[in-house]
Design a protein around this motif. Sequence first.
Motif, short mmCIF file in Angstrom:
data_model
loop_
_atom_site.label_atom_id
_atom_site.label_comp_id
_atom_site.label_asym_id
_atom_site.label_seq_id
_atom_site.Cartn_x
_atom_site.Cartn_y
_atom_site.Cartn_z
N SER A 118 -42.50 60.13 -32.73
CA SER A 118 -42.23 60.92 -34.08
C SER A 118 -41.19 59.91 -34.83
O SER A 118 -40.43 59.55 -34.33
N VAL A 119 -41.72 59.20 -35.53
CA VAL A 119 -40.95 58.64 -36.59
C VAL A 119 -40.28 59.10 -38.07
O VAL A 119 -41.11 59.56 -38.32
N TRP A 120 -39.35 59.27 -38.85
CA TRP A 120 -39.04 59.30 -39.63
C TRP A 120 -38.09 58.48 -40.28
O TRP A 120 -37.43 56.77 -39.61
N ILE A 121 -38.22 58.18 -41.66
CA ILE A 121 -36.93 57.26 -42.48
C ILE A 121 -36.38 57.49 -43.36
O ILE A 121 -36.92 59.03 -43.98
N ARG A 122 -34.69 57.63 -42.96
CA ARG A 122 -34.18 58.33 -43.11
C ARG A 122 -33.03 57.86 -44.64
O ARG A 122 -33.68 56.05 -44.64
N THR A 123 -33.38 58.20 -45.90
CA THR A 123 -32.64 57.24 -47.17
C THR A 123 -31.56 57.30 -46.78
O THR A 123 -30.41 57.72 -46.26
N GLU A 124 -31.01 56.32 -47.71
CA GLU A 124 -30.02 56.70 -47.95
C GLU A 124 -29.17 57.44 -48.74
O GLU A 124 -27.85 58.23 -48.25
N LYS A 125 -29.79 58.29 -48.87
CA LYS A 125 -29.04 59.83 -49.60
C LYS A 125 -29.24 60.70 -48.28
O LYS A 125 -28.90 61.82 -48.32
N TRP A 171 -36.73 57.12 -34.55
CA TRP A 171 -37.64 57.44 -33.37
C TRP A 171 -36.97 58.78 -32.36
O TRP A 171 -36.09 58.49 -32.10
N ARG A 172 -38.20 59.14 -31.86
CA ARG A 172 -37.56 60.02 -31.03
C ARG A 172 -38.34 60.16 -29.58
O ARG A 172 -39.96 59.95 -30.09
N THR A 173 -37.97 59.99 -28.64
CA THR A 173 -39.24 60.41 -27.97
C THR A 173 -38.72 60.47 -26.50
O THR A 173 -37.76 61.35 -26.30
N ALA A 174 -39.74 61.50 -26.34
CA ALA A 174 -38.94 62.62 -24.86
C ALA A 174 -38.49 62.18 -23.87
O ALA A 174 -37.60 62.91 -23.41
N GLU A 175 -38.93 61.00 -23.52
CA GLU A 175 -38.15 60.19 -22.28
C GLU A 175 -36.02 59.81 -22.63
O GLU A 175 -35.48 60.53 -22.18
N GLU A 214 -45.15 58.88 -40.05
CA GLU A 214 -46.13 59.50 -38.59
C GLU A 214 -45.31 59.99 -38.03
O GLU A 214 -44.54 59.76 -37.35
N LEU A 215 -46.22 61.58 -37.79
CA LEU A 215 -45.63 62.46 -36.21
C LEU A 215 -46.48 62.76 -35.07
O LEU A 215 -47.94 62.43 -35.55
N LYS A 216 -46.70 63.43 -34.57
CA LYS A 216 -47.02 63.90 -33.45
C LYS A 216 -48.09 65.27 -34.51
O LYS A 216 -47.66 65.37 -35.26
N GLU A 271 -32.11 66.98 -24.04
CA GLU A 271 -32.37 68.63 -23.36
C GLU A 271 -31.13 69.34 -24.50
O GLU A 271 -31.91 70.52 -24.63
N LYS A 272 -29.89 68.84 -23.98
CA LYS A 272 -29.15 70.00 -24.32
C LYS A 272 -29.13 70.56 -26.15
O LYS A 272 -29.79 71.79 -26.47
N TYR A 273 -28.99 69.23 -26.91
CA TYR A 273 -28.84 69.78 -28.18
C TYR A 273 -29.98 69.19 -29.18
O TYR A 273 -30.99 70.15 -29.68
N ASP A 274 -31.30 68.57 -28.93
CA ASP A 274 -32.55 68.86 -29.21
C ASP A 274 -31.80 67.91 -30.52
O ASP A 274 -33.03 68.19 -31.25
#
Lengths: 200, 183
Positions: free
Chosen positions: A149-156, A111-115, A163-165, A96-99
């Motif tokens: 929400s899901v992301w893929i982080r590349t090596e770079k 990935w990120r969930t609200a909880e 896929e996103l909300k 909540e503080k930094y998000d």
Amino acid sequence: MTDKEKYTQKLMDAVGGIDDKYVYEAQNYTPKKRMPGYVAAIIAAAASMFLIIGAALPLTFFSLSAMIKSGNAQNDAKDTAPQYQMEQSFSHTDAEKYDSLPQINGAALVWRTAERGYSFVPISESKAETLIASIGEGGEKPAEDDGISVWIRTEKGEYISPELKRSPGNVDCAVFEYSPEIAISDKAARMITDIINERG
Amino acid sequence: MQDKQIVDLYWARSEDAIRQTEIKYGKTLYSVSYSVTNSSRDSEECVNDTYLKAWNQMPTDRPDMLGAYLSKITRALSVDRVRRETAEKRGGAGAVAEELSELIPSDFSMDAHIENEALKEALNGFIQSLDKQKRVVFVKRYFFCLDIDTICAQTGLGRSAVKMMLMRMREKLGEKLREEGLL
């Protein structure tokens, strides 16, 4: 007078007898005003400023929070010292503080969930590339909003979203590729499931 | 004053009707006439004749759009006046008539009696089929006899766009009239 001239007269008279509504319409017609060039330039400049500020603020937050966490991690590193913390989760309060994202090195599934806020699991560079390549195979119907929400982080260090909300915008939106119209492909879904299962 | 109130004055045979008409539509009617005749003197006379004709017709007619109704009278009177003039003195109506005559073949023979009403109906149908912008350009050119530059100024379109639009509309009108056996 020739027939042609007579017919022209008839036409002229016929035009004079058109419906009143067309006469009224033409008399009272006001063209759509075009935006003057200098107004368009001012709006474009203002929009650019807005975008720059919009991008700079989250990046600044991101950098600051990453620096703070990096400092804390170095202090705690003597005992634990894992290269990556598997499924590193931030506390609800932190989220909540930094998000903002945890500091991650190398390729990862994030990935990120609200909880629970952000979580991630490291993956190989080739797996990340395969996942990214499968994004375009997703259907065009909007993905259902499952709150994740899901992301893929590349090596770079680039963040790509398979896929996103459906919600407009996203946290740190300036950092991520954002494709809310794309539903996740079956292939990508399977891969993500496998990655999580492998993690145990 | 509202159009309805002015029309009521005509119906009540009040001379104030003409004064109110002049206040509200005098300038418009003058410009309608001037576009056709290109003559100040003729335009003033046509506008005065318009008031007279409106005065005579109004107990029978009850127009909803008084401005359009009066403009039609002014145009008809102005076109009549131009027809009486020699070719050299012809105003905007002369140029417009020439343009319209382009859609008539040179060997055209008016064997059959062409009803004015049928022609008017065909024209109304044609105008209705146009989108608003084209419709406005068509009416401005062929009803109000405005020159191309004035149309450009009033519609915000370029010269070549207006010219091209008019040429295509004339071609389409010719097609429609031929289809309906009116040309």
